[in-house]
Design an enzyme around this catalytic site. Structure first.
Site, mmCIF file in Angstrom:
data_model
loop_
_atom_site.group_PDB
_atom_site.id
_atom_site.type_symbol
_atom_site.label_atom_id
_atom_site.label_comp_id
_atom_site.label_asym_id
_atom_site.label_seq_id
_atom_site.Cartn_x
_atom_site.Cartn_y
_atom_site.Cartn_z
ATOM 1 N N GLU A 53 -17.485 -3.867 25.065
ATOM 2 C CA GLU A 53 -16.686 -5.094 25.192
ATOM 3 C C GLU A 53 -15.466 -5.067 24.268
ATOM 4 O OE1 GLU A 53 -19.958 -5.037 24.516
ATOM 5 O OE2 GLU A 53 -20.879 -5.786 26.367
ATOM 6 N N HIS B 144 -28.233 -15.306 25.823
ATOM 7 C CA HIS B 144 -27.164 -15.135 26.797
ATOM 8 C C HIS B 144 -26.393 -16.425 27.092
ATOM 9 C CE1 HIS B 144 -28.935 -11.269 27.244
ATOM 10 N NE2 HIS B 144 -28.256 -10.946 28.335
ATOM 11 N N HIS C 50 -4.071 3.142 -3.288
ATOM 12 C CA HIS C 50 -4.282 2.599 -1.937
ATOM 13 C C HIS C 50 -3.519 1.301 -1.704
ATOM 14 C CE1 HIS C 50 -6.274 0.930 1.624
ATOM 15 N NE2 HIS C 50 -6.266 -0.184 0.925
ATOM 16 N N HIS D 22 0.829 -1.206 0.000
ATOM 17 C CA HIS D 22 0.000 0.000 0.000
ATOM 18 C C HIS D 22 0.863 1.255 0.000
ATOM 19 C CE1 HIS D 22 -2.295 -3.316 1.698
ATOM 20 N NE2 HIS D 22 -3.399 -2.693 1.331
#
Ligand SMILES: Cc1ncc(C[n+]2csc(CCOP(=O)(O)OP(=O)(O)O)c2C)c(N)n1
Ligand SMILES: [Mg+2]
Length: 659
Positions: free
Chosen positions: A402, A464, A258, A27
């Site tokens: 999280e 859960h 890129h 890149h």
């Protein structure tokens, strides 16, 4: 005469173009666009000593836009780090070369963290900045006084984890964190107009960051923005307006630069445009010498720091703290006390009990939770919150972030001097998983305290209740997954996690479990990964392997088999990875080949358990999503009771004609 900043920057551009060209992969656009900004940062602000990449009080530099790896490789080479050498750069992206496709912390000491998965570099930088402030609170300005600089691209700022990182850094007032945003308005698909119209600056401001803007192609203007940012007490985002692939006359400003080699013609034209010699991998002597001087400049600050350390009276403590080595002297007295007063306890509670001893013995631990402190049992009594007003605290309220928490913990662990642990529900490892993977890849000692580890959490139901999580985490290389069966195993697993070079996951129950280990033994049995907890009394015909909460069920089922004259070993297997690493005679002793039926019991997917039961063994588990019901009802529903397991085993023996 000192070369101009532009000439210094053009050395980066030349190396980036040539390395990508040689590899025909990589890149070039990002390093070419940000070369001037990086030059301003490294020549005028970064505190580092190229001769000692491990100097603890160095500024941390994180290339969050890891695809632009040639930017950091060029900087490390130019400033005189031992590696990469020019030869390493010529072998960019080749097998065995430390100049990997994306920067890897385990390949080059000057690379602080592994980047490439966009967004995580910024989030890890937040953790580095937390670790710096915490250690500053403990050791003072004389020993810990550095900054965290980041170069990030549009992609880093679009990723979801960026929102978590920005929220956390703003809340914790991490004023020593400075992010330079490569605002080139280009990503792979083309213009950022295709996918973004948010006001990034306003978003950061709303997150309580300071923001600045500059011409990213003008080192003086970047320098001004950095100085402005250094003076502001908030974390800073500097918007650097740049042109991707700057200098490549026909391709600059387009996505074509890129992630592909520019091509020989375009490189030749770019070198003319930039006033560079047409040679490959060429850096003029005066430019190289000026860069090398930059790499040496920090030596005097380093020497002054060393003097302060030597005379601080805290040298041994500091050095040991940074080395990261910890003992387990806390373990035996803790276990002695535990064994003297055995009672049923959830392993999440047992973890808290162990942590009381650990946090008292090891000042390096920093706990936290993603808004489940009372459920994860991660906060011990003496821990004060770590806040923007009290960095000396050792408990972080990460909020419902999280992924951000896990990435921050990676940054903290890799900064050194602290051992982060943090909790959420095991099922939400999915939310943190990309960072858990980077913990593993980077060998960052992060300890994940993952509670509510099965259907045993009960009424919260299938959303859960982890099913596939344990096995999918075990499939991840360099990650230790522990699922202790009782309070003794929980403490043993904590000791192993703390002393490990790898990250660890502790999978812990919500529900109470009876003690299965009731006697003191000289060895940490969990270190073996699996061990015979109960030997067969009758002639051994079955070996039941179980983990965590199902060890109790295995013991009950084995007792019923023994009543029928069927000898059954029970093997507790708190860590499959550790068992796999045991010598073959040990593994053969625990799981002998042939003649004996092997049964696994785990309240999760049976996928993969054939690894230990063999194809002809019996795997008892749950191969569907869970149910919303009280834990005992859920266990009964899925046949996970001693009676039902024993019946399944004897039925299985009958249908298979096993005598
Ligand atoms: C999580 C993640 N998703 C996707 C990619 C693949 N990828 C690498 S670079 C990139 C575009 C990034 O755009 P930007 O940050 O603006 O970089 P620039 O093109 O300006 O160099 C993408 C999608 C990745 N590396 N990580
Ligand atoms: Mg971009």
């Amino acid at each position: 005469m000192q070369p101009t900043d532009r000439r210094l920057a053009n050395a980066i551009r030349a190396l980036a173009m040539d390395a990508v060209e040689a590899a025909n992969s990589g890149h070039p656009g990002m390093p070419m666009g940000m070369a001037d900004a990086a030059t301003a940062l490294f020549t005028r602000h970064m505190k580092f000593d190229a001769s000692d990449p491990h100097w603890p009080d160095r500024d941390r530099f994180i290339l969050s836009a890891g695809h632009g790896s040639m930017l950091i490789y060029s900087l490390l080479y130019l400033t005189g780090y031992a590696r990469p050498t020019l030869d390493d750069i010529k072998h960019f992206r080749q097998l065995g070369s430390p100049t990997a496709g994306h920067p890897e912390n385990f390949e080059l000491p000057g690379v602080e963290v592994t980047t490439g998965p966009l967004g995580q570099g910024v989030a890890m930088a937040v953790g580095m900045a937390i670790a710096e402030r915490h250690l500053n609170a403990v050791y003072g300005d004389e020993l810990v006084d550095h900054r965290t600089f980041v170069i990030a691209g549009d992609g880093d700022l679009m990723e979801g984890v960026n929102h978590e990182a920005v929220g956390l850094a703003g809340h914790l007032k991490l004023g020593r964190l400075i992010v330079l945003w490569d605002d080139n308005e280009i990503t792979i698909d083309g213009s950022t107009d295709l996918s973004r119209n948010e006001d990034v600056i306003e978003r950061y401001r709303a997150g309580q960051w300071h923001t600045a803007e500059c011409d990213g192609l003008d080192a003086d203007d970047v320098d001004r923005a950095i100085r402005e940012s250094l003076a502001d007490p908030r974390p800073s985002l500097i918007r650097c307006k740049t042109i991707i692939g700057f200098g490549a006359p026909d391709k600059q400003g387009t996505a074509a630069t890129h992630g592909a080699a520019l091509g020989a013609d375009e490189v030749a034209k770019a070198k003319v445009e930039l006033g560079l010699a047409p040679k490959d991998f060429f850096v003029p002597d005066d430019v190289l010498e000026a860069w090398r001087e930059v790499g040496r400049k920090g030596a005097s600050a380093h020497a002054d720091w060393q003097k302060r350390l030597d005379s601080s009276g805290k040298k041994d403590e500091f050095v040991s703290r940074i080395s990261g080595k910890v003992g387990d002297a806390w373990l035996k007295p803790y276990l002695d006390k535990l064994l003297a007063e055995l009672k049923p306890v959830a392993t999440r509670k047992a973890s808290e009990m162990a942590l009381e001893a650990i946090n008292a013995a090891l000042p390096a631990t920093i706990g936290g939770s993603a808004d489940l402190t009372g459920s994860n049992n991660t906060k011990t009594k003496a821990l004060e919150p770590l806040t923007g007003e009290n960095y000396g605290g050792r408990y972080i309220y990460y909020g419902i972030r999280e992924f951000g928490m896990a990435a921050a913990m990676n940054g903290m662990a890799l900064h050194g001097g602290v051992i982060p642990y943090g909790g959420t529900f095991l099922v939400f490892t999915d939310y943190a998983r990309p960072a858990i993977r980077l913990s593993a890849l980077q060998r960052a000692r992060v300890i994940y305290v993952m509670t509510h580890d099965s259907i045993g959490l009960g009424e919260d139901g299938p959303t859960h209740q982890p099913i596939e999580h344990l096995q999918s985490l075990r499939a991840m290389p360099q990650l230790m997954v522990y699922r202790p069966a009782d309070a003794v195993e929980t403490a043993e697993c904590w000791a192993l996690a703390l002393q490990s070079e790898e990250p660890s996951i502790l999978a812990l129950t919500r529900q109470n479990l009876p003690p299965v280990r009731t006697k003191s033994v000289p060895e940490n049995l969990s270190a073996r990964g699996a061990y015979r907890l109960k030997p067969a009394e009758n002639n051994r015909r079955v070996i039941i392997l179980a983990t965590g909460s199902e060890v109790e069920i295995a013991l009950g089922a084995a007792a019923r088999l023994e009543q029928q004259g069927i000898g059954a070993d029970v093997v507790s297997m708190p860590c499959t990875e550790r068992f796999d690493a045991q010598p073959s005679d040990y593994r053969e002793d625990v799981l002998p080949d042939g003649g004996v039926l092997r049964v696994s019991i785990e309240a999760g997917t049976t996928f993969g358990w054939e690894r230990y039961t063999g194809l002809h063994g019996l795997r008892i588990g749950i191969d569907r999503f869970g149910v919303s019901a009280p834990a005992p009802a859920a266990y009964d529903y899925f046949g996970l009771t001693p009676d039902k397991a024993a019946i399944r085993i004897t039925d299985f023996m009958k249908t298979r004609g096993i005598q």
